[in-house]
Design a protein around this motif. Sequence first.
Motif, PDB file in Angstrom:
ATOM      1  N   VAL A 116      -7.137  -8.554  -3.951  1.00 22.48           N
ATOM      2  CA  VAL A 116      -6.660  -8.075  -2.654  1.00 22.48           C
ATOM      3  C   VAL A 116      -5.241  -7.523  -2.776  1.00 22.48           C
ATOM      4  O   VAL A 116      -4.852  -6.596  -2.057  1.00 22.48           O
ATOM      5  CB  VAL A 116      -6.744  -9.200  -1.611  1.00 22.48           C
ATOM      6  CG1 VAL A 116      -6.066  -8.793  -0.303  1.00 22.48           C
ATOM      7  CG2 VAL A 116      -8.203  -9.571  -1.350  1.00 22.48           C
ATOM      8  N   TYR A 117      -4.468  -8.078  -3.699  1.00 26.96           N
ATOM      9  CA  TYR A 117      -3.083  -7.655  -3.857  1.00 26.96           C
ATOM     10  C   TYR A 117      -2.956  -6.219  -4.377  1.00 26.96           C
ATOM     11  O   TYR A 117      -1.901  -5.604  -4.256  1.00 26.96           O
ATOM     12  CB  TYR A 117      -2.346  -8.602  -4.804  1.00 26.96           C
ATOM     13  CG  TYR A 117      -1.969  -9.915  -4.161  1.00 26.96           C
ATOM     14  CD1 TYR A 117      -0.673 -10.152  -3.722  1.00 26.96           C
ATOM     15  CD2 TYR A 117      -2.915 -10.925  -3.971  1.00 26.96           C
ATOM     16  CE1 TYR A 117      -0.321 -11.354  -3.121  1.00 26.96           C
ATOM     17  CE2 TYR A 117      -2.578 -12.122  -3.371  1.00 26.96           C
ATOM     18  CZ  TYR A 117      -1.279 -12.330  -2.941  1.00 26.96           C
ATOM     19  OH  TYR A 117      -0.935 -13.507  -2.342  1.00 26.96           O
ATOM     20  N   ASP A 118      -4.024  -5.679  -4.938  1.00 28.51           N
ATOM     21  CA  ASP A 118      -3.956  -4.321  -5.488  1.00 28.51           C
ATOM     22  C   ASP A 118      -3.612  -3.288  -4.423  1.00 28.51           C
ATOM     23  O   ASP A 118      -2.961  -2.282  -4.713  1.00 28.51           O
ATOM     24  CB  ASP A 118      -5.297  -3.955  -6.151  1.00 28.51           C
ATOM     25  CG  ASP A 118      -5.597  -4.817  -7.370  1.00 28.51           C
ATOM     26  OD1 ASP A 118      -4.651  -5.438  -7.910  1.00 28.51           O
ATOM     27  OD2 ASP A 118      -6.775  -4.883  -7.776  1.00 28.51           O
ATOM     28  N   ASN A 119      -4.079  -3.518  -3.181  1.00 29.26           N
ATOM     29  CA  ASN A 119      -3.879  -2.527  -2.116  1.00 29.26           C
ATOM     30  C   ASN A 119      -3.109  -3.070  -0.912  1.00 29.26           C
ATOM     31  O   ASN A 119      -2.937  -2.348   0.068  1.00 29.26           O
ATOM     32  CB  ASN A 119      -5.248  -2.015  -1.628  1.00 29.26           C
ATOM     33  CG  ASN A 119      -6.027  -1.325  -2.718  1.00 29.26           C
ATOM     34  OD1 ASN A 119      -5.513  -0.439  -3.398  1.00 29.26           O
ATOM     35  ND2 ASN A 119      -7.265  -1.740  -2.910  1.00 29.26           N
ATOM     36  N   ILE A 120      -2.649  -4.282  -0.986  1.00 30.91           N
ATOM     37  CA  ILE A 120      -2.156  -4.919   0.233  1.00 30.91           C
ATOM     38  C   ILE A 120      -0.913  -4.251   0.805  1.00 30.91           C
ATOM     39  O   ILE A 120      -0.707  -4.218   2.013  1.00 30.91           O
ATOM     40  CB  ILE A 120      -1.926  -6.431  -0.011  1.00 30.91           C
ATOM     41  CG1 ILE A 120      -1.910  -7.166   1.332  1.00 30.91           C
ATOM     42  CG2 ILE A 120      -0.644  -6.693  -0.806  1.00 30.91           C
ATOM     43  CD1 ILE A 120      -2.140  -8.648   1.221  1.00 30.91           C
ATOM     44  N   ILE A 121      -0.082  -3.657  -0.047  1.00 29.77           N
ATOM     45  CA  ILE A 121       1.119  -2.987   0.455  1.00 29.77           C
ATOM     46  C   ILE A 121       0.743  -1.790   1.327  1.00 29.77           C
ATOM     47  O   ILE A 121       1.424  -1.476   2.309  1.00 29.77           O
ATOM     48  CB  ILE A 121       2.021  -2.536  -0.702  1.00 29.77           C
ATOM     49  CG1 ILE A 121       2.429  -3.735  -1.579  1.00 29.77           C
ATOM     50  CG2 ILE A 121       3.266  -1.811  -0.185  1.00 29.77           C
ATOM     51  CD1 ILE A 121       3.163  -4.822  -0.842  1.00 29.77           C
ATOM     52  N   ASP A 126       2.731  -4.674  -6.064  1.00 34.42           N
ATOM     53  CA  ASP A 126       3.503  -3.442  -6.292  1.00 34.42           C
ATOM     54  C   ASP A 126       4.858  -3.557  -5.594  1.00 34.42           C
ATOM     55  O   ASP A 126       5.017  -3.178  -4.435  1.00 34.42           O
ATOM     56  CB  ASP A 126       2.708  -2.252  -5.756  1.00 34.42           C
ATOM     57  CG  ASP A 126       3.346  -0.915  -6.103  1.00 34.42           C
ATOM     58  OD1 ASP A 126       4.518  -0.905  -6.526  1.00 34.42           O
ATOM     59  OD2 ASP A 126       2.669   0.112  -5.933  1.00 34.42           O
ATOM     60  N   VAL A 127       5.825  -4.079  -6.313  1.00 26.30           N
ATOM     61  CA  VAL A 127       7.134  -4.349  -5.727  1.00 26.30           C
ATOM     62  C   VAL A 127       7.835  -3.051  -5.319  1.00 26.30           C
ATOM     63  O   VAL A 127       8.480  -2.982  -4.258  1.00 26.30           O
ATOM     64  CB  VAL A 127       8.010  -5.145  -6.720  1.00 26.30           C
ATOM     65  CG1 VAL A 127       9.424  -5.322  -6.173  1.00 26.30           C
ATOM     66  CG2 VAL A 127       7.379  -6.501  -6.993  1.00 26.30           C
ATOM     67  N   ALA A 158       9.943   0.544  -1.168  1.00 15.48           N
ATOM     68  CA  ALA A 158       9.990   1.865  -0.545  1.00 15.48           C
ATOM     69  C   ALA A 158       9.681   1.788   0.947  1.00 15.48           C
ATOM     70  O   ALA A 158      10.166   2.613   1.736  1.00 15.48           O
ATOM     71  CB  ALA A 158       9.009   2.814  -1.244  1.00 15.48           C
ATOM     72  N   LYS A 159       8.870   0.811   1.327  1.00 11.88           N
ATOM     73  CA  LYS A 159       8.596   0.587   2.757  1.00 11.88           C
ATOM     74  C   LYS A 159       9.584  -0.395   3.376  1.00 11.88           C
ATOM     75  O   LYS A 159       9.565  -0.621   4.586  1.00 11.88           O
ATOM     76  CB  LYS A 159       7.179   0.035   2.943  1.00 11.88           C
ATOM     77  CG  LYS A 159       6.071   1.070   2.778  1.00 11.88           C
ATOM     78  CD  LYS A 159       4.725   0.467   3.158  1.00 11.88           C
ATOM     79  CE  LYS A 159       3.643   1.536   3.195  1.00 11.88           C
ATOM     80  NZ  LYS A 159       2.329   0.983   3.626  1.00 11.88           N
ATOM     81  N   GLU A 160      10.406  -0.986   2.559  1.00 15.46           N
ATOM     82  CA  GLU A 160      11.323  -2.055   2.976  1.00 15.46           C
ATOM     83  C   GLU A 160      10.569  -3.133   3.748  1.00 15.46           C
ATOM     84  O   GLU A 160      10.962  -3.541   4.851  1.00 15.46           O
ATOM     85  CB  GLU A 160      12.495  -1.513   3.793  1.00 15.46           C
ATOM     86  CG  GLU A 160      13.726  -2.416   3.680  1.00 15.46           C
ATOM     87  CD  GLU A 160      15.000  -1.799   4.228  1.00 15.46           C
ATOM     88  OE1 GLU A 160      15.131  -1.704   5.460  1.00 15.46           O
ATOM     89  OE2 GLU A 160      15.870  -1.419   3.411  1.00 15.46           O
ATOM     90  N   LEU A 161       9.485  -3.604   3.137  1.00 12.25           N
ATOM     91  CA  LEU A 161       8.700  -4.668   3.747  1.00 12.25           C
ATOM     92  C   LEU A 161       9.466  -5.983   3.709  1.00 12.25           C
ATOM     93  O   LEU A 161      10.214  -6.259   2.775  1.00 12.25           O
ATOM     94  CB  LEU A 161       7.387  -4.871   2.985  1.00 12.25           C
ATOM     95  CG  LEU A 161       6.339  -3.770   3.034  1.00 12.25           C
ATOM     96  CD1 LEU A 161       5.053  -4.280   2.409  1.00 12.25           C
ATOM     97  CD2 LEU A 161       6.095  -3.296   4.446  1.00 12.25           C
ATOM     98  N   ARG A 162       9.229  -6.786   4.717  1.00 11.73           N
ATOM     99  CA  ARG A 162       9.693  -8.166   4.687  1.00 11.73           C
ATOM    100  C   ARG A 162       8.519  -9.024   4.231  1.00 11.73           C
ATOM    101  O   ARG A 162       7.463  -9.023   4.858  1.00 11.73           O
ATOM    102  CB  ARG A 162      10.170  -8.623   6.072  1.00 11.73           C
ATOM    103  CG  ARG A 162      10.736 -10.037   6.073  1.00 11.73           C
ATOM    104  CD  ARG A 162      11.474 -10.313   7.377  1.00 11.73           C
ATOM    105  NE  ARG A 162      10.587 -10.322   8.523  1.00 11.73           N
ATOM    106  CZ  ARG A 162       9.923 -11.407   8.946  1.00 11.73           C
ATOM    107  NH1 ARG A 162      10.039 -12.542   8.298  1.00 11.73           N
ATOM    108  NH2 ARG A 162       9.168 -11.343  10.021  1.00 11.73           N
TER     109      ARG A 162
END
Length: 348
Positions: free
Chosen positions: A250-255, A277-278, A283-287
């Motif tokens: 699931v982590y492959d596309n979660i961003i 994918d850090v 790049a999205k500045e996710l929290r």
Amino acid sequence: MEAKALVLEQRRELSLRSIDLPSRPGPDDVKIRIHTVGICGSDVHYYKHGRIGPFVVEEPMVLGHEASGTIIGIGSNVRHLKVGDRVCMEPGIPNPVSRASKLGVYNVDPEVRFWATPPVHGCLTPEIIHPAAFTYILPDNVSFAEGAMIEPFAIGMQAVVKADMRPGDLCVVTGAGPIGLMVALAALANGASEVLISDIVDEKLAIAEQYDGLTPVNTLNESLREALDQRCGGDWGADVVFEASGAPHVYDNIISYSRPAGTLVLVGMPIEPVNLDVVSAQAKELRIDTVFRYANVYDRAIALVASGKVDLTPLITDTLAFSQSIEAFERAAEALPGDIKLHITLGS
């Protein structure tokens, strides 16, 4: 005191037998007659594998940590509870003077003693002793079965608290197992306008479909990204994404599911390393936040169930008698597609 209990003797070996357990409450404790206990994925994992990470079953251990019951004895210092009160219990007991407890994050106290986490016994036995401070009265309109669901629902509550949600948020939950559904219901109760919940098992998604505001997405048939595009456009995404499956892929596309400056909350626990994918997250500045159990949410979880704003009963698949405990665990270990939460009842 010798008491009958469901005991994990070693990996893949359960017995329903007498075991020596504490019988008298201390001054700050209560004694509780157990009524209902839910089977959690961690219980099943200990049964199947004998360990979870560094926690290894090295001697017989009583299972169970999702419970409700009735108080049958109180310690001399207890004032807010009385004999006859119907209650549910928070199963983690921290050191009250630890640094974590003083910060209000007692769930991550390294000294916490958590039911059915080696070497601490759980609650699948007719009577237990528990600190009064972590014992909560059930309102009259909340059943014992619902009381035993408060523990897993508290994880959902912890997730939305960590997400710092806003009314009207569009949310995604990956994984429609018991915890994913709890997270989704907590998100709705916290003001989400819609929650897309994904899985590959139709039987689980059919449970989600019973709730207004939850939109099931079977990712074998439909891309979650495409489902998001229909709601917010290809250059945007969900305000909050909750990962509750624990599935490494699931982590492959979660961003990609999150909008710019959105929030990703990691709830499920992968048993293998994951690829996150850090750079895309930056790049999205996710929290990005994480969840480990819960702290300071039990009373609010109970209040939401009592108010009728959250109905947990559709998640209870079946209830078996205490005498059928081994059968119940064998069934839970099979992970049948239609089973969400199995209960064991010790009371009438």
